[in-house]
Design a protein around this motif. Sequence first.
Motif, mmCIF file in Angstrom:
data_model
loop_
_atom_site.group_PDB
_atom_site.id
_atom_site.type_symbol
_atom_site.label_atom_id
_atom_site.label_comp_id
_atom_site.label_asym_id
_atom_site.label_seq_id
_atom_site.Cartn_x
_atom_site.Cartn_y
_atom_site.Cartn_z
ATOM 1 N N LEU A 87 19.510 -18.379 6.998
ATOM 2 C CA LEU A 87 18.089 -18.379 6.626
ATOM 3 C C LEU A 87 17.920 -18.512 5.120
ATOM 4 C CD1 LEU A 87 15.966 -15.672 8.458
ATOM 5 C CD2 LEU A 87 15.662 -18.144 8.373
ATOM 6 N N GLN A 88 18.659 -17.714 4.389
ATOM 7 C CA GLN A 88 18.525 -17.701 2.939
ATOM 8 C C GLN A 88 18.896 -19.060 2.351
ATOM 9 O OE1 GLN A 88 16.944 -15.134 1.551
ATOM 10 N NE2 GLN A 88 16.802 -16.733 -0.023
ATOM 11 N N THR A 89 20.002 -19.594 2.819
ATOM 12 C CA THR A 89 20.428 -20.903 2.325
ATOM 13 C C THR A 89 19.375 -21.959 2.620
ATOM 14 O OG1 THR A 89 22.644 -20.206 2.991
ATOM 15 C CG2 THR A 89 22.381 -22.492 2.278
ATOM 16 N N SER A 90 18.777 -21.874 3.794
ATOM 17 C CA SER A 90 17.774 -22.859 4.188
ATOM 18 C C SER A 90 16.542 -22.788 3.298
ATOM 19 C CB SER A 90 17.379 -22.636 5.648
ATOM 20 O OG SER A 90 16.418 -23.583 6.027
ATOM 21 N N ILE A 91 16.082 -21.572 3.020
ATOM 22 C CA ILE A 91 14.900 -21.420 2.155
ATOM 23 C C ILE A 91 15.211 -21.940 0.758
ATOM 24 C CG2 ILE A 91 13.364 -19.743 1.054
ATOM 25 C CD1 ILE A 91 13.666 -18.046 3.642
ATOM 26 N N ASP A 92 16.409 -21.630 0.265
ATOM 27 C CA ASP A 92 16.797 -22.127 -1.063
ATOM 28 C C ASP A 92 16.826 -23.653 -1.075
ATOM 29 O OD1 ASP A 92 17.037 -19.542 -1.829
ATOM 30 O OD2 ASP A 92 19.227 -19.454 -1.673
ATOM 31 N N LYS A 93 17.281 -24.219 0.014
ATOM 32 C CA LYS A 93 17.453 -25.658 0.057
ATOM 33 C C LYS A 93 16.149 -26.419 0.276
ATOM 34 C CE LYS A 93 20.122 -29.206 2.510
ATOM 35 N NZ LYS A 93 21.080 -29.447 3.613
ATOM 36 N N PHE A 94 15.337 -25.922 1.212
ATOM 37 C CA PHE A 94 14.153 -26.694 1.614
ATOM 38 C C PHE A 94 12.854 -26.224 0.993
ATOM 39 C CE2 PHE A 94 17.054 -27.084 5.349
ATOM 40 C CZ PHE A 94 17.327 -28.435 5.192
ATOM 41 N N GLY A 95 12.826 -25.033 0.441
ATOM 42 C CA GLY A 95 11.560 -24.486 -0.022
ATOM 43 C C GLY A 95 10.766 -23.962 1.160
ATOM 44 N N LYS A 96 9.461 -23.899 0.991
ATOM 45 C CA LYS A 96 8.634 -23.289 2.036
ATOM 46 C C LYS A 96 8.304 -24.272 3.152
ATOM 47 C CE LYS A 96 6.587 -20.247 -1.350
ATOM 48 N NZ LYS A 96 5.413 -20.022 -2.199
ATOM 49 N N ILE A 97 8.443 -23.802 4.356
ATOM 50 C CA ILE A 97 8.008 -24.571 5.511
ATOM 51 C C ILE A 97 6.825 -23.841 6.122
ATOM 52 C CG2 ILE A 97 8.653 -25.502 7.759
ATOM 53 C CD1 ILE A 97 11.556 -25.545 6.837
ATOM 54 N N LEU A 98 5.865 -24.617 6.552
ATOM 55 C CA LEU A 98 4.636 -24.063 7.096
ATOM 56 C C LEU A 98 4.620 -24.229 8.603
ATOM 57 C CD1 LEU A 98 2.171 -22.967 5.585
ATOM 58 C CD2 LEU A 98 1.217 -25.281 5.630
ATOM 59 N N PHE A 261 15.316 -11.217 14.141
ATOM 60 C CA PHE A 261 14.548 -11.922 13.116
ATOM 61 C C PHE A 261 13.212 -11.269 12.780
ATOM 62 C CE2 PHE A 261 17.374 -15.386 14.526
ATOM 63 C CZ PHE A 261 17.850 -15.804 13.297
ATOM 64 N N GLY A 262 12.719 -10.394 13.652
ATOM 65 C CA GLY A 262 11.523 -9.630 13.328
ATOM 66 C C GLY A 262 10.215 -10.268 13.740
ATOM 67 N N ASP A 263 9.113 -9.790 13.147
ATOM 68 C CA ASP A 263 7.765 -10.173 13.561
ATOM 69 C C ASP A 263 7.477 -11.659 13.380
ATOM 70 O OD1 ASP A 263 7.232 -7.598 14.242
ATOM 71 O OD2 ASP A 263 6.147 -7.094 12.407
ATOM 72 N N TYR A 264 8.178 -12.283 12.463
ATOM 73 C CA TYR A 264 7.959 -13.707 12.216
ATOM 74 C C TYR A 264 9.177 -14.527 12.650
ATOM 75 C CZ TYR A 264 3.720 -12.497 9.734
ATOM 76 O OH TYR A 264 2.469 -12.030 9.420
ATOM 77 N N ALA A 265 9.742 -14.120 13.767
ATOM 78 C CA ALA A 265 10.959 -14.766 14.265
ATOM 79 C C ALA A 265 10.789 -16.274 14.405
ATOM 80 C CB ALA A 265 11.361 -14.151 15.605
ATOM 81 N N GLY A 266 9.667 -16.697 14.944
ATOM 82 C CA GLY A 266 9.459 -18.118 15.164
ATOM 83 C C GLY A 266 9.384 -18.880 13.853
ATOM 84 N N TRP A 267 8.807 -18.230 12.877
ATOM 85 C CA TRP A 267 8.723 -18.844 11.560
ATOM 86 C C TRP A 267 10.127 -18.984 10.985
ATOM 87 C CZ3 TRP A 267 3.433 -18.974 9.430
ATOM 88 C CH2 TRP A 267 3.360 -19.774 8.285
#
Length: 280
Positions: A87-98, A261-267
Amino acid sequence: MNSIAFPKINHEITLLGGQSFAWDKINENYYGFVDDYIVKLQFDDNKEVLYWQTYPENDRYDIVRDYLLINLDIDNIHKTFPTDKYLQTSIDKFGKILILKQNFLETLISYLVTPTNNIPSIRYRIREMNKRLGRKVVVDDIEFYLFPKIDQIAEVPIDILLESKLGFHAKFMKSAAQKLVKDVRDLEQLQKAPSIELYRSYLKSFAGIGDKVADCVLIYGLGYYSEFPLDVWGQRIMKKYYELDEKMKYNDMRKWIRLYFGDYAGWAGQYLFEYIRTTK
DNA sequence: TCTCAGGGGCGAT
DNA sequence: ATCGCCCCTGAG
């Protein structure tokens, strides 16, 4: 075009990644059908500013704001994620996904087309249907068609849907549209006291909607971000990268994911699958 | 030209 | 619980 400050969103993945089938990228502009409008979007290179316009009625900021969740702070959602290397690597790589706030009826009908189809094929078929049933809107000399109204799909001769290459999905779509028209009162009740479990069982009462499609409608059409649609591919990934049991079933896997993954698992799933899909 | 799988779900065993 | 089959398209 209007402009607003816009937090750094990865628009490519967000708009074309497969959560929505409504968008086309033409000459660095995005055009999509959203409710009764064609929406045109453009992003500056730094992804700080969003340029937008709606058609045929112009300047409907409310449509753009609600669809793109303009006022939502995505960093707060990231904070709910577990510490996880993928997850962390993905956020670093892609930025924010909506996760786009799509129309409920459109999402339900559209996802009936997804079984045993790939994304380009789904997009093609939905556009074929829109051409035959949806309102035409011309923007920048390009013809676009809106998604049809639900009662139009309910009343249309099945042949029109078959001409749209919808195949065995056609009868599911038509009967779903008829059921949705018939169920207006029930839907009003559901909206008054929304509950994820009530919605899920309602969705699964449709012919053509099973666990996976129900989850897609819950997250993309109703904003239940805890839901994590698991296609065969996603299940494969979960088994491989999180070492889940080979024989684990859909609902058990869903529970595991929700817990981890918690409350925002799908996100979180948007990041996870995008990362693994592009770096395998 | 042909086969076959592609972001599932249903119905029959 | 498992297993064909659903309709159509594009890739190989």
